[in-house]
Design a protein around this motif. Structure first.
Motif, mmCIF file in Angstrom:
data_model
loop_
_atom_site.group_PDB
_atom_site.id
_atom_site.type_symbol
_atom_site.label_atom_id
_atom_site.label_comp_id
_atom_site.label_asym_id
_atom_site.label_seq_id
_atom_site.Cartn_x
_atom_site.Cartn_y
_atom_site.Cartn_z
ATOM 1 N N ALA A 93 -1.915 -7.535 -10.694
ATOM 2 C CA ALA A 93 -3.216 -7.283 -10.076
ATOM 3 C C ALA A 93 -3.045 -6.879 -8.612
ATOM 4 O O ALA A 93 -3.708 -5.953 -8.122
ATOM 5 C CB ALA A 93 -4.097 -8.519 -10.196
ATOM 6 N N LEU A 94 -2.157 -7.573 -7.904
ATOM 7 C CA LEU A 94 -1.895 -7.245 -6.510
ATOM 8 C C LEU A 94 -1.289 -5.851 -6.383
ATOM 9 O O LEU A 94 -1.687 -5.057 -5.518
ATOM 10 C CB LEU A 94 -0.956 -8.288 -5.912
ATOM 11 N N ALA A 95 -0.317 -5.536 -7.247
ATOM 12 C CA ALA A 95 0.333 -4.224 -7.200
ATOM 13 C C ALA A 95 -0.660 -3.099 -7.470
ATOM 14 O O ALA A 95 -0.643 -2.063 -6.791
ATOM 15 C CB ALA A 95 1.479 -4.177 -8.208
ATOM 16 N N ASN A 96 -1.515 -3.281 -8.456
ATOM 17 C CA ASN A 96 -2.517 -2.252 -8.763
ATOM 18 C C ASN A 96 -3.490 -2.073 -7.609
ATOM 19 O O ASN A 96 -3.900 -0.946 -7.293
ATOM 20 C CB ASN A 96 -3.262 -2.616 -10.044
ATOM 21 N N ALA A 139 1.713 -14.260 -5.131
ATOM 22 C CA ALA A 139 0.712 -13.188 -5.138
ATOM 23 C C ALA A 139 -0.650 -13.703 -4.688
ATOM 24 O O ALA A 139 -1.335 -13.066 -3.888
ATOM 25 C CB ALA A 139 0.611 -12.572 -6.534
ATOM 26 N N ARG A 140 -1.030 -14.872 -5.190
ATOM 27 C CA ARG A 140 -2.331 -15.431 -4.814
ATOM 28 C C ARG A 140 -2.377 -15.773 -3.335
ATOM 29 O O ARG A 140 -3.404 -15.595 -2.672
ATOM 30 C CB ARG A 140 -2.638 -16.665 -5.670
ATOM 31 N N HIS A 174 5.773 -19.459 -9.975
ATOM 32 C CA HIS A 174 6.271 -19.287 -8.610
ATOM 33 C C HIS A 174 5.755 -17.986 -8.015
ATOM 34 O O HIS A 174 5.225 -17.961 -6.891
ATOM 35 C CB HIS A 174 7.801 -19.305 -8.625
ATOM 36 N N TYR A 175 5.892 -16.890 -8.750
ATOM 37 C CA TYR A 175 5.497 -15.591 -8.213
ATOM 38 C C TYR A 175 3.997 -15.341 -8.346
ATOM 39 O O TYR A 175 3.429 -14.566 -7.566
ATOM 40 C CB TYR A 175 6.345 -14.488 -8.854
ATOM 41 N N ALA A 199 4.273 -9.585 -0.209
ATOM 42 C CA ALA A 199 4.624 -10.061 -1.547
ATOM 43 C C ALA A 199 6.092 -9.865 -1.867
ATOM 44 O O ALA A 199 6.602 -10.414 -2.843
ATOM 45 C CB ALA A 199 3.774 -9.346 -2.595
ATOM 46 N N SER A 200 6.804 -9.097 -1.050
ATOM 47 C CA SER A 200 8.201 -8.780 -1.326
ATOM 48 C C SER A 200 9.061 -10.035 -1.302
ATOM 49 O O SER A 200 9.006 -10.827 -0.367
ATOM 50 C CB SER A 200 8.728 -7.780 -0.299
#
Length: 293
Positions: free
Chosen positions: A155-158, A23-24, A18-19, A101-102
């Motif tokens: 990956a998104l957070a970085n 992100a994608r 789901h998450y 993304a939140s």
């Protein structure tokens, strides 16, 4: 609410997928934003142009492209969630990707009274929004860890961190039930609508207690059931949507007490409705507690 080993794994996989998809989706939407559409992400910056210029939706779909399946000057429409939970000062300078993304149900940093030099752990850090807000509050002398089990979110957070040039945030892969940090290594644990996703909340609270320093604080926003019957939906997908795993308040707080936490307080309930505006018997609740000194 109990789970077996088999459906525990089903729940974990459903949550991760789901998450991961979220992100994608954020990455895809922001990657395909045409240059020069509306004011553009670089021009808008969620605060850099100011509410008067962009209005985060006030510019309208024709000018901004602010639609559910498109990204433009205000970014994906998923940023609406962030804008209802955080104030403008907190969102200042954050990448649109972090806001889009939140998936939280509250604002745990507003409760935490973070201080310069403190070390913070965010359980289920997603795209990093709470980590970046916490990093600003603890300053260069402080440190923030973001823990997440989903590779796409990490990956998104970085990428968001590198885009911002933040140096006091580290994102680590792992599970809430087995935190890869030493005993007594953080001053504050925060979490935003994530503990409800775990099928083993006892382990989550034990681990949070373990990594906190004596006198350390726990501040979470989470979904809790309003009665002992629990939520109306309990399948794996409803867990991934922060509904199925919502426990009755007494059970949830009892797990915290059993883990050793004291001074437990709850505030600010907000009832969750389904798409037909029917109550789901769950509400978002802010919970604060402390590890004895």
């Amino acid at each position: 609410m109990t789970t077996t080993q088999n459906n525990t794994e089903d729940i974990r996989q459903a949550v991760q997928e789901h998450y991961g998809q979220r992100a994608r989706r954020v990455i895809e939407l922001t990657d395909v934003t045409p240059a020069g559409v509306g004011c553009g992400a670089e021009d808008c910056g969620h605060g850099n142009c100011g509410a008067d210029d962009c209005g985060h939706g006030n510019c309208g779909a024709d000018d901004c492209g602010y639609e559910a399946e498109a990204a433009a000057c205000c970014g994906p429409a998923d940023t609406e969630r962030a804008m209802t939970l955080y104030n403008e000062a907190q969102l200042q300078g954050l990448p649109v990707e972090a806001m889009a993304a939140s998936a939280g149900c509250g604002n745990p940093t507003a409760l935490a009274d973070l201080r310069p030099g403190e070390t913070v752990l965010d359980l289920g850090s997603g795209g990093g929004i709470d980590c970046f807000i916490a990093a600003e509050q603890v300053g260069e002398s402080g440190r923030v860890f973001g823990l997440d089990m989903t590779p796409d979110m990490l990956a998104l957070a970085n990428a968001n961190r590198d885009r911002m040039g933040v140096t006091n945030v580290e994102f680590i892969e792992g599970h809430l039930e087995d935190i890869p940090l030493p005993d007594g290594s953080v001053n504050v644990v925060i979490s935003n609508c994530v503990i409800c996703l775990s099928p083993d909340k006892d382990a989550v609270f034990r681990e949070a207690y373990r990594v906190l320093t004596p006198g350390g604080r726990l501040h979470v926003s989470d979904m809790l059931a309003l009665t002992e019957d629990g939520p109306r939906l309990t399948d794996a997908e409803s867990w991934a949507s922060c509904i199925g795993g919502a426990e009755y308040r007494g059970t949830y707080l009892g797990r915290m007490t059993a883990a050793g936490f004291t001074d437990i307080e709850t505030t600010d309930e907000s009832l969750r409705l389904d798409e037909d505006d029917v109550p789901l018997n769950v509400a978002s609740v802010k919970v604060s507690a402390r590890k004895p000194a």
